[in-house]
Design a protein around this motif. Sequence first.
Motif, mmCIF file in Angstrom:
data_model
loop_
_atom_site.group_PDB
_atom_site.id
_atom_site.type_symbol
_atom_site.label_atom_id
_atom_site.label_comp_id
_atom_site.label_asym_id
_atom_site.label_seq_id
_atom_site.Cartn_x
_atom_site.Cartn_y
_atom_site.Cartn_z
ATOM 1 N N UNK A 8 0.846 -1.189 0.000
ATOM 2 C CA UNK A 8 0.000 0.000 0.000
ATOM 3 C C UNK A 8 0.885 1.244 0.000
ATOM 4 N N UNK A 9 0.582 2.155 -0.889
ATOM 5 C CA UNK A 9 1.374 3.386 -0.963
ATOM 6 C C UNK A 9 1.031 4.256 0.238
ATOM 7 N N UNK A 10 2.054 4.616 1.033
ATOM 8 C CA UNK A 10 1.783 5.390 2.245
ATOM 9 C C UNK A 10 2.302 6.821 2.151
ATOM 10 N N UNK A 20 7.931 6.682 -4.283
ATOM 11 C CA UNK A 20 7.005 6.670 -3.161
ATOM 12 C C UNK A 20 7.433 5.623 -2.148
ATOM 13 N N UNK A 21 6.721 5.584 -1.032
ATOM 14 C CA UNK A 21 7.004 4.559 -0.024
ATOM 15 C C UNK A 21 5.802 3.635 0.052
ATOM 16 N N UNK A 28 8.519 -1.218 5.248
ATOM 17 C CA UNK A 28 8.438 -0.065 4.346
ATOM 18 C C UNK A 28 9.600 -0.069 3.366
ATOM 19 N N UNK A 29 9.263 0.361 2.168
ATOM 20 C CA UNK A 29 10.283 0.304 1.133
ATOM 21 C C UNK A 29 9.995 1.387 0.098
ATOM 22 N N UNK A 46 -1.570 8.033 -2.789
ATOM 23 C CA UNK A 46 -1.427 7.626 -1.386
ATOM 24 C C UNK A 46 -2.685 6.881 -0.931
ATOM 25 N N UNK A 47 -2.467 5.717 -0.320
ATOM 26 C CA UNK A 47 -3.590 4.885 0.109
ATOM 27 C C UNK A 47 -3.915 3.766 -0.879
#
Lengths: 98, 392
Positions: A8-10, A20-21, A28-29, A46-47
């Motif tokens: 999931x993109x945070x 992105x993370x 996390x990556x 995001x999300x």
Amino acid sequence: MCLGIPGQIVEIADAETLMGVVDVSGVRRKVNLACVVGEGGPDGLVGEWVLVHVGFAMSRIDPAEAAETLRALEQLGEAMEEIEKIRAAEEMLGEAAP
Amino acid sequence: MKYADEFRDPVKAKAVLAAIERAVAETGATPQEPLRVMEICGGHTHAIFRYGLDKLTPAAIEFVHGPGCPVCVLPMTRVDECLEIAERPEVIFTTFGDAMRVPGTRGSLMQAKARGADIRMVYSPLDALELARRIPEREVVFFGLGFETTMPSTALTVQQAAREGRTNFSLFCNHILVPPPIRALLDDPDMRLDGFVGPGHVSMVIGTAPYDFIARDYGKPLVVAGFEPLDLLQSVLMVVRQIAEGRAEVENQYARVVPSGGNPAALAAVEAVFEPRDAFEWRGLGEIDKSGVRMREAYAAFDAEAKFGVGYGAARRNSRDADLPELAGCRCGEVVKGMVKPWACPKFGTACTPETPLGALMVSSEGACAAYHLYAGVRARAVDAESERAVS
Ligand code: SF4
């Protein structure tokens, strides 16, 4: 090698380089978002859930699909392996002097 | 059904299995003359064995394991070339872990690392680029391998390196394409295939059109499939239905992830950085026309072949006289083509095991030999012994 893993993109780390993370099962990556941005730019991502292949988000998927995919990967023994690879790479980079 | 709880929807799985049975009966296939369905992707091979789908489906379907495992088809000469680059003192050679144990004629990358070469496993080509940023005095080389699924990642990494003006980063490009070996297998007079289960994540990048020739020119059905067990069963059903109805089309079972046009951004990056090679060698399959890519002239500064003079052509010239036969007694070539099952190889499970792989098919969990060893070795042997007894 082609299976990848859902995440999931945070956070958008760098809008210019489209980095992105993602959160992959709690790890996390940083990933590249170039293949999933589309017209709206990275901020709207995001999300979102994405399929991550070797550090690149390759496809947007819905949350239910992400959960099922993760389950299948766990059964194949690929989920842990993938997360281990992510961890090991972070460690390797951590040891390399900046 | 023993594996019931592992299916997303066991009731549905049962219904699909029943439908497969009916459709197979309609084709007139028998256990003696089965339908030969090739799953192209190594991830599918792994899943088929993990879930025992070969045993759940009727005996009148035979799964033929395709060449879709990148490390399995990597020729020994290319591994040798990796070693040649990795052993240079200025080089940090980075690779996906999967490639570490693939044997070359002088051993594997793992063995070269043990001998002192600076070889590091990374998760992503981006890690290799990051390493190049952090250690500017060393040459960081990334070993790019894999099919269309991983090509966009190396293409985008090279483009990023170019934007940054990095001079100590390069790609040793060994990317290969899925459709050309399928054409080669269909052209092989010794192979009989009735249909294909097509790769899911490769298709997510390239879409479904690149498979059209399989239906149009060869009259064989192909169904792009997800890798969950139910996806695979549904795809097999779609393939068998086509055969039963005399159709040959490209269908997409995995539309929830695979758009028919593929991923335009990924394809654009690939197109910008790579161009087809005239031919590329596949372990077990030989040279196949236009089956691999190299880097375009515009990115020559990031091409490890050019940088270190270890070109595909050059190495082949050097090793001509030692023209590499397969290891004595191994049957990797026939297994990779799907002509024989792994247990037909005398080394299977004896000299060749996942711990001590002789052939690349035993290295990755996507390789047919490793999958058989892990999940089906004992079972296949028992069946084999039984059928031998029945014959005599
Ligand atoms: S068992 Fe080993 S040597 Fe035999 S075909 Fe498989 S990988 Fe090759």
